[in-house]
Design a protein around this motif. Structure first.
Motif, PDB file in Angstrom:
ATOM      1  N   SER A  22       0.822  -1.214   0.000  1.00 25.07           N
ATOM      2  CA  SER A  22       0.000   0.000   0.000  1.00 25.07           C
ATOM      3  C   SER A  22       0.854   1.261   0.000  1.00 25.07           C
ATOM      4  CB  SER A  22      -0.939   0.001   1.206  1.00 25.07           C
ATOM      5  OG  SER A  22      -1.785  -1.115   1.182  1.00 25.07           O
ATOM      6  N   GLY A  23       1.972   1.230  -0.731  1.00 31.47           N
ATOM      7  CA  GLY A  23       2.841   2.385  -0.846  1.00 31.47           C
ATOM      8  C   GLY A  23       3.834   2.545   0.290  1.00 31.47           C
ATOM      9  N   GLU A  24       3.710   1.729   1.343  1.00 29.99           N
ATOM     10  CA  GLU A  24       4.621   1.810   2.484  1.00 29.99           C
ATOM     11  C   GLU A  24       5.686   0.722   2.368  1.00 29.99           C
ATOM     12  OE1 GLU A  24       4.433   1.078   7.300  1.00 29.99           O
ATOM     13  OE2 GLU A  24       2.606   1.606   6.224  1.00 29.99           O
ATOM     14  N   VAL A  25       6.946   1.089   2.568  1.00 30.37           N
ATOM     15  CA  VAL A  25       8.045   0.129   2.476  1.00 30.37           C
ATOM     16  C   VAL A  25       8.000  -0.784   3.691  1.00 30.37           C
ATOM     17  CG1 VAL A  25      10.545  -0.168   2.417  1.00 30.37           C
ATOM     18  CG2 VAL A  25       9.493   1.695   1.142  1.00 30.37           C
ATOM     19  N   VAL A  26       7.875  -2.107   3.455  1.00 33.86           N
ATOM     20  CA  VAL A  26       7.849  -3.068   4.553  1.00 33.86           C
ATOM     21  C   VAL A  26       9.164  -3.834   4.678  1.00 33.86           C
ATOM     22  CG1 VAL A  26       5.347  -3.337   4.591  1.00 33.86           C
ATOM     23  CG2 VAL A  26       6.706  -4.799   3.102  1.00 33.86           C
ATOM     24  N   LEU A  27       9.982  -3.800   3.643  1.00 35.18           N
ATOM     25  CA  LEU A  27      11.301  -4.409   3.672  1.00 35.18           C
ATOM     26  C   LEU A  27      12.231  -3.481   2.897  1.00 35.18           C
ATOM     27  CD1 LEU A  27      13.001  -6.970   4.400  1.00 35.18           C
ATOM     28  CD2 LEU A  27      12.473  -7.783   2.118  1.00 35.18           C
ATOM     29  N   PRO A  28      13.242  -2.922   3.574  1.00 40.17           N
ATOM     30  CA  PRO A  28      14.132  -1.979   2.889  1.00 40.17           C
ATOM     31  C   PRO A  28      14.839  -2.631   1.696  1.00 40.17           C
ATOM     32  CG  PRO A  28      14.641  -2.116   5.237  1.00 40.17           C
ATOM     33  CD  PRO A  28      13.612  -3.153   4.932  1.00 40.17           C
ATOM     34  N   ALA A  29      15.448  -1.803   0.885  1.00 40.59           N
ATOM     35  CA  ALA A  29      16.123  -2.270  -0.318  1.00 40.59           C
ATOM     36  C   ALA A  29      17.198  -3.293   0.011  1.00 40.59           C
ATOM     37  CB  ALA A  29      16.738  -1.105  -1.072  1.00 40.59           C
ATOM     38  N   GLN A  43      15.978  -7.823 -14.952  1.00 40.71           N
ATOM     39  CA  GLN A  43      14.570  -7.718 -14.596  1.00 40.71           C
ATOM     40  C   GLN A  43      14.023  -9.063 -14.144  1.00 40.71           C
ATOM     41  OE1 GLN A  43      13.044  -5.966 -18.210  1.00 40.71           O
ATOM     42  NE2 GLN A  43      13.058  -3.917 -17.299  1.00 40.71           N
ATOM     43  N   LEU A  44      14.424 -10.133 -14.795  1.00 35.28           N
ATOM     44  CA  LEU A  44      14.010 -11.472 -14.386  1.00 35.28           C
ATOM     45  C   LEU A  44      14.526 -11.789 -12.983  1.00 35.28           C
ATOM     46  CD1 LEU A  44      12.655 -14.156 -15.117  1.00 35.28           C
ATOM     47  CD2 LEU A  44      14.813 -14.870 -16.144  1.00 35.28           C
ATOM     48  N   ALA A  45      15.762 -11.419 -12.699  1.00 36.79           N
ATOM     49  CA  ALA A  45      16.344 -11.654 -11.380  1.00 36.79           C
ATOM     50  C   ALA A  45      15.583 -10.886 -10.303  1.00 36.79           C
ATOM     51  CB  ALA A  45      17.816 -11.261 -11.371  1.00 36.79           C
ATOM     52  N   VAL A  46      15.157  -9.663 -10.609  1.00 34.99           N
ATOM     53  CA  VAL A  46      14.376  -8.878  -9.647  1.00 34.99           C
ATOM     54  C   VAL A  46      13.093  -9.613  -9.304  1.00 34.99           C
ATOM     55  CG1 VAL A  46      13.002  -6.767  -9.370  1.00 34.99           C
ATOM     56  CG2 VAL A  46      15.313  -6.632 -10.264  1.00 34.99           C
ATOM     57  N   ARG A  47      12.421 -10.149 -10.300  1.00 30.93           N
ATOM     58  CA  ARG A  47      11.169 -10.877 -10.059  1.00 30.93           C
ATOM     59  C   ARG A  47      11.414 -12.114  -9.201  1.00 30.93           C
ATOM     60  NH1 ARG A  47      10.515 -10.141 -15.824  1.00 30.93           N
ATOM     61  NH2 ARG A  47       9.484  -8.159 -16.133  1.00 30.93           N
ATOM     62  N   GLU A  48      12.495 -12.842  -9.479  1.00 31.52           N
ATOM     63  CA  GLU A  48      12.795 -14.057  -8.716  1.00 31.52           C
ATOM     64  C   GLU A  48      13.142 -13.739  -7.266  1.00 31.52           C
ATOM     65  OE1 GLU A  48      15.825 -16.107 -10.866  1.00 31.52           O
ATOM     66  OE2 GLU A  48      14.468 -16.677 -12.483  1.00 31.52           O
ATOM     67  N   VAL A  49      13.950 -12.712  -7.047  1.00 32.55           N
ATOM     68  CA  VAL A  49      14.314 -12.319  -5.679  1.00 32.55           C
ATOM     69  C   VAL A  49      13.074 -11.849  -4.938  1.00 32.55           C
ATOM     70  CG1 VAL A  49      15.612 -10.650  -4.294  1.00 32.55           C
ATOM     71  CG2 VAL A  49      16.710 -11.790  -6.216  1.00 32.55           C
ATOM     72  N   GLY A  50      12.251 -11.045  -5.580  1.00 33.59           N
ATOM     73  CA  GLY A  50      11.022 -10.583  -4.966  1.00 33.59           C
ATOM     74  C   GLY A  50      10.105 -11.729  -4.574  1.00 33.59           C
ATOM     75  N   ALA A  51       9.972 -12.717  -5.452  1.00 27.49           N
ATOM     76  CA  ALA A  51       9.119 -13.875  -5.160  1.00 27.49           C
ATOM     77  C   ALA A  51       9.662 -14.658  -3.965  1.00 27.49           C
ATOM     78  CB  ALA A  51       9.026 -14.782  -6.388  1.00 27.49           C
ATOM     79  N   ARG A  52      10.979 -14.801  -3.874  1.00 22.50           N
ATOM     80  CA  ARG A  52      11.561 -15.495  -2.715  1.00 22.50           C
ATOM     81  C   ARG A  52      11.311 -14.730  -1.423  1.00 22.50           C
ATOM     82  NH1 ARG A  52      17.528 -16.710  -4.476  1.00 22.50           N
ATOM     83  NH2 ARG A  52      16.970 -14.987  -5.757  1.00 22.50           N
ATOM     84  N   LEU A  53      11.435 -13.409  -1.468  1.00 23.46           N
ATOM     85  CA  LEU A  53      11.194 -12.603  -0.273  1.00 23.46           C
ATOM     86  C   LEU A  53       9.743 -12.672   0.176  1.00 23.46           C
ATOM     87  CD1 LEU A  53      13.346  -9.457  -1.123  1.00 23.46           C
ATOM     88  CD2 LEU A  53      13.853 -11.198   0.591  1.00 23.46           C
ATOM     89  N   ILE A  54       8.823 -12.696  -0.785  1.00 21.23           N
ATOM     90  CA  ILE A  54       7.395 -12.790  -0.453  1.00 21.23           C
ATOM     91  C   ILE A  54       7.091 -14.141   0.184  1.00 21.23           C
ATOM     92  CG2 ILE A  54       5.098 -12.984  -1.468  1.00 21.23           C
ATOM     93  CD1 ILE A  54       5.974 -10.810  -3.455  1.00 21.23           C
ATOM     94  N   SER A  55       7.714 -15.201  -0.298  1.00 26.90           N
ATOM     95  CA  SER A  55       7.384 -16.551   0.182  1.00 26.90           C
ATOM     96  C   SER A  55       7.905 -16.812   1.601  1.00 26.90           C
ATOM     97  CB  SER A  55       7.927 -17.603  -0.771  1.00 26.90           C
ATOM     98  OG  SER A  55       9.341 -17.626  -0.740  1.00 26.90           O
ATOM     99  N   LYS A  56       8.834 -15.974   2.083  1.00 25.94           N
ATOM    100  CA  LYS A  56       9.379 -16.168   3.446  1.00 25.94           C
ATOM    101  C   LYS A  56       8.437 -15.728   4.512  1.00 25.94           C
ATOM    102  CE  LYS A  56      14.239 -16.032   2.375  1.00 25.94           C
ATOM    103  NZ  LYS A  56      15.502 -15.427   2.610  1.00 25.94           N
TER     104      LYS A  56
END
Length: 56
Positions: A22-29, A43-56
Motif C-alpha cells: 500500500s505504498g509503504e516500504v515493509v522491507l528496505p532495499a 529484470q528477471l532476477a528482480v522478479r525471482e528475488v522478490g518472489a523469494r522474499l514474499i514466500s518467506k
C-alpha cells in the motif's frame, strides 16, 4: 536497478529489491551481489528475488 560500466566499457546492471505494501516500504532495499550484462536478465532476477522474499 543500477547501471555501471565494466573494465571493457560494457553496461552492467546491479539489482536492488524493496518490498512495498500500500505504498509503504515493509522491507528496505536489498542490494544484489551479482551483476547482469543484459537488462532483461536483471529484470528477471528482480522478479525471482522478490518472489523469494514474499514466500518467506
Amino acid at each position: 536497478m543500477e547501471c555501471d560500466n565494466d573494465e571493457e566499457g560494457r553496461d552492467t546492471r546491479r539489482i536492488n529489491v524493496e518490498m512495498k505494501r500500500s505504498g509503504e516500504v515493509v522491507l528496505p532495499a536489498v542490494a544484489g551481489e551479482r551483476t547482469y550484462v543484459d537488462r532483461g536478465l536483471a529484470q528477471l532476477a528482480v522478479r525471482e528475488v522478490g518472489a523469494r522474499l514474499i514466500s518467506k
